[in-house]
Write an enzyme that holds these catalytic residues in place. Structure first.
Site, PDB file in Angstrom:
ATOM      1  N   SER A 143      -5.852  10.528   2.294  1.00 47.49           N
ATOM      2  CA  SER A 143      -7.028   9.681   2.479  1.00 47.49           C
ATOM      3  C   SER A 143      -8.220  10.563   2.803  1.00 47.49           C
ATOM      4  CB  SER A 143      -6.817   8.694   3.632  1.00 47.49           C
ATOM      5  OG  SER A 143      -8.031   8.015   3.929  1.00 47.49           O
ATOM      6  N   TYR A 157      -4.263   7.363  12.169  1.00 48.04           N
ATOM      7  CA  TYR A 157      -4.031   7.288  10.715  1.00 48.04           C
ATOM      8  C   TYR A 157      -4.685   8.492  10.015  1.00 48.04           C
ATOM      9  CZ  TYR A 157      -4.996   5.533   5.939  1.00 48.04           C
ATOM     10  OH  TYR A 157      -5.132   5.385   4.572  1.00 48.04           O
TER      11      TYR A 157
HETATM   12  P1  NAP Z   1      -1.718  -1.853   0.832  1.00 46.13           P
HETATM   13  O1  NAP Z   1      -2.420  -2.704  -0.183  1.00 46.13           O
HETATM   14  O2  NAP Z   1      -1.694  -2.289   2.251  1.00 46.13           O
HETATM   15  O3  NAP Z   1      -0.236  -1.589   0.316  1.00 46.13           O
HETATM   16  C1  NAP Z   1       0.617  -0.801   1.098  1.00 46.13           C
HETATM   17  C2  NAP Z   1       1.905  -0.583   0.353  1.00 46.13           C
HETATM   18  O4  NAP Z   1       2.740   0.295   1.145  1.00 46.13           O
HETATM   19  C3  NAP Z   1       2.675  -1.851   0.122  1.00 46.13           C
HETATM   20  O5  NAP Z   1       3.294  -1.785  -1.141  1.00 46.13           O
HETATM   21  C4  NAP Z   1       3.724  -1.818   1.233  1.00 46.13           C
HETATM   22  O6  NAP Z   1       4.952  -2.482   0.893  1.00 46.13           O
HETATM   23  C5  NAP Z   1       3.990  -0.338   1.333  1.00 46.13           C
HETATM   24  N1  NAP Z   1       4.564   0.059   2.604  1.00 46.13           N
HETATM   25  C6  NAP Z   1       4.017  -0.037   3.840  1.00 46.13           C
HETATM   26  N2  NAP Z   1       4.875   0.423   4.771  1.00 46.13           N
HETATM   27  C7  NAP Z   1       5.996   0.821   4.098  1.00 46.13           C
HETATM   28  C8  NAP Z   1       7.234   1.371   4.478  1.00 46.13           C
HETATM   29  N3  NAP Z   1       7.514   1.601   5.773  1.00 46.13           N
HETATM   30  N4  NAP Z   1       8.152   1.656   3.529  1.00 46.13           N
HETATM   31  C9  NAP Z   1       7.871   1.413   2.211  1.00 46.13           C
HETATM   32  N5  NAP Z   1       6.719   0.873   1.788  1.00 46.13           N
HETATM   33  C10 NAP Z   1       5.787   0.588   2.723  1.00 46.13           C
HETATM   34  O7  NAP Z   1      -2.341  -0.383   0.866  1.00 46.13           O
HETATM   35  P2  NAP Z   1      -3.151   0.503  -0.195  1.00 46.13           P
HETATM   36  O8  NAP Z   1      -4.567   0.442   0.179  1.00 46.13           O
HETATM   37  O9  NAP Z   1      -2.724   0.206  -1.582  1.00 46.13           O
HETATM   38  O10 NAP Z   1      -2.618   1.944   0.265  1.00 46.13           O
HETATM   39  C11 NAP Z   1      -1.758   2.740  -0.517  1.00 46.13           C
HETATM   40  C12 NAP Z   1      -1.909   4.169  -0.022  1.00 46.13           C
HETATM   41  O11 NAP Z   1      -3.268   4.568  -0.169  1.00 46.13           O
HETATM   42  C13 NAP Z   1      -1.576   4.341   1.459  1.00 46.13           C
HETATM   43  O12 NAP Z   1      -0.917   5.563   1.673  1.00 46.13           O
HETATM   44  C14 NAP Z   1      -2.955   4.358   2.106  1.00 46.13           C
HETATM   45  O13 NAP Z   1      -2.943   5.051   3.325  1.00 46.13           O
HETATM   46  C15 NAP Z   1      -3.756   5.081   1.048  1.00 46.13           C
HETATM   47  N6  NAP Z   1      -5.196   4.899   1.126  1.00 46.13           N
HETATM   48  C16 NAP Z   1      -5.762   3.680   0.968  1.00 46.13           C
HETATM   49  C17 NAP Z   1      -7.142   3.552   1.049  1.00 46.13           C
HETATM   50  C18 NAP Z   1      -7.853   2.240   0.902  1.00 46.13           C
HETATM   51  O14 NAP Z   1      -9.055   2.152   1.211  1.00 46.13           O
HETATM   52  N7  NAP Z   1      -7.201   1.194   0.431  1.00 46.13           N
HETATM   53  C19 NAP Z   1      -7.936   4.682   1.290  1.00 46.13           C
HETATM   54  C20 NAP Z   1      -7.314   5.912   1.429  1.00 46.13           C
HETATM   55  C21 NAP Z   1      -5.943   6.016   1.350  1.00 46.13           C
HETATM   56  P3  NAP Z   1       5.199  -4.089   1.154  1.00 46.13           P
HETATM   57  O15 NAP Z   1       3.999  -4.788   0.567  1.00 46.13           O
HETATM   58  O16 NAP Z   1       6.447  -4.372   0.403  1.00 46.13           O
HETATM   59  O17 NAP Z   1       5.350  -4.280   2.608  1.00 46.13           O
END
Ligand code: NAP
Length: 248
Positions: A143, A157
């Protein structure tokens, strides 16, 4: 032979967008999810009906036994693994560091750091020429928070993602001569449900003015970078931290 990609946290957000793009590019897919079986199964049906070989496997990436079962399912179904996208991640309610307790810190580091390490370990055991594999690619979803620090929101985080950046740099060097490229993407503020889990569903609208491009990003824009790093087009890229953050 189609290349086999494991995407952790593929049920929603960036993981689901990555799965759709990977399917369109012909990958066979293992879609990992944790709680949202409904969303994962819908995505699985969509991808299978387009003709791709795919499975969905539930596993908490922070649990070593569940990670072992996840990779055993890949061994059984595909007999190979070419790409790991270490995407599963989470954050907790926004707060200052002086309010955080040890239980929260343990949860945040377990999923974001330990989970990524465990999956990388299993991937290296299968991909590395040292272990009889044929090489591969690992893409860690870090991130931009690792660079910015996320003050007043979630320094824990941000620090966990900082650990992922260091793991990317070290592991890239450790396995470069064994056919594995290890890189990271560092997304900025992307429109997914993760912000609601921090207690602010409208966070993108609040912070977008601080993004040089003046907008939040879409999951598909991150997926494009992940698929490039996974591909042979990125054949000389390893240890890169690729910011997909609108100029931040
Ligand atoms: P999201 O929409 O909240 O989705 C999170 C995903 O991670 C879901 O598929 C969830 O599964 C899964 N997950 C959470 N805890 C888990 C665990 N213990 N074991 C296996 N799966 C798990 O988040 P996102 O924004 O797409 O984020 C994806 C990645 O991008 C993350 O690493 C996040 O830190 C990173 N990121 C996001 C942003 C942003 O602004 N969105 C920015 C920088 C980095 P379930 O739905 O089945 O529970």
């Amino acid at each position: 032979m189609h290349k086999v990609m494991l995407i952790t946290g593929a049920s929603r957000g960036i993981g689901a967008a990555t799965a759709r793009l990977a399917a369109a590019q012909g990958y066979a897919l293992c879609l990992n999810y944790h709680h949202r079986q409904d969303a994962a199964e819908l995505l699985l049906q969509e991808i299978k009906s387009a003709g791709n070989h795919a499975i969905a496997v539930s596993a908490d990436v922070s649990d070593e036994a569940q990670v072992a079962r996840l990779f055993a399912a890949i061994d059984d179904e595909f007999g190979q693994l070419d790409v790991l996208v270490n995407n599963a991640g989470m954050l907790e309610r926004q707060m200052r560091l002086d309010e955080m307790d040890a239980a929260r810190l343990a949860r945040v580091f377990a999923v974001n750091v330990t989970g990524s390490f465990l999956c990388a370990r299993e991937a290296v055991r299968r991909m590395s020429t040292r272990h009889g594999g044929y090489g591969g690619a690992i893409i860690n979803v870090s991130s931009i928070a690792a660079k910015l620090g996320a003050p007043n929101e979630y320094i824990d985080y941000a620090a966990a993602k900082g650990a992922i950046d260091s793991m990317t740099l070290g592991l890239a060097k450790e396995v470069a001569a064994e056919g594995i490229r290890v890189n990271a993407v560092r997304p900025g503020v992307i429109r997914t449900e993760i912000h609601a889990s921090g207690g602010e569903p409208g966070r993108v609208e609040r912070v977008k003015a601080g993004v040089p491009m003046g907008r939040g990003g879409e999951p598909e824009e991150v997926a494009e970078a992940i698929l490039w790093l996974a591909s042979e087009k990125a054949s000389y890229a390893s240890g890169a931290l690729l910011d997909i953050a609108g100029g931040r």
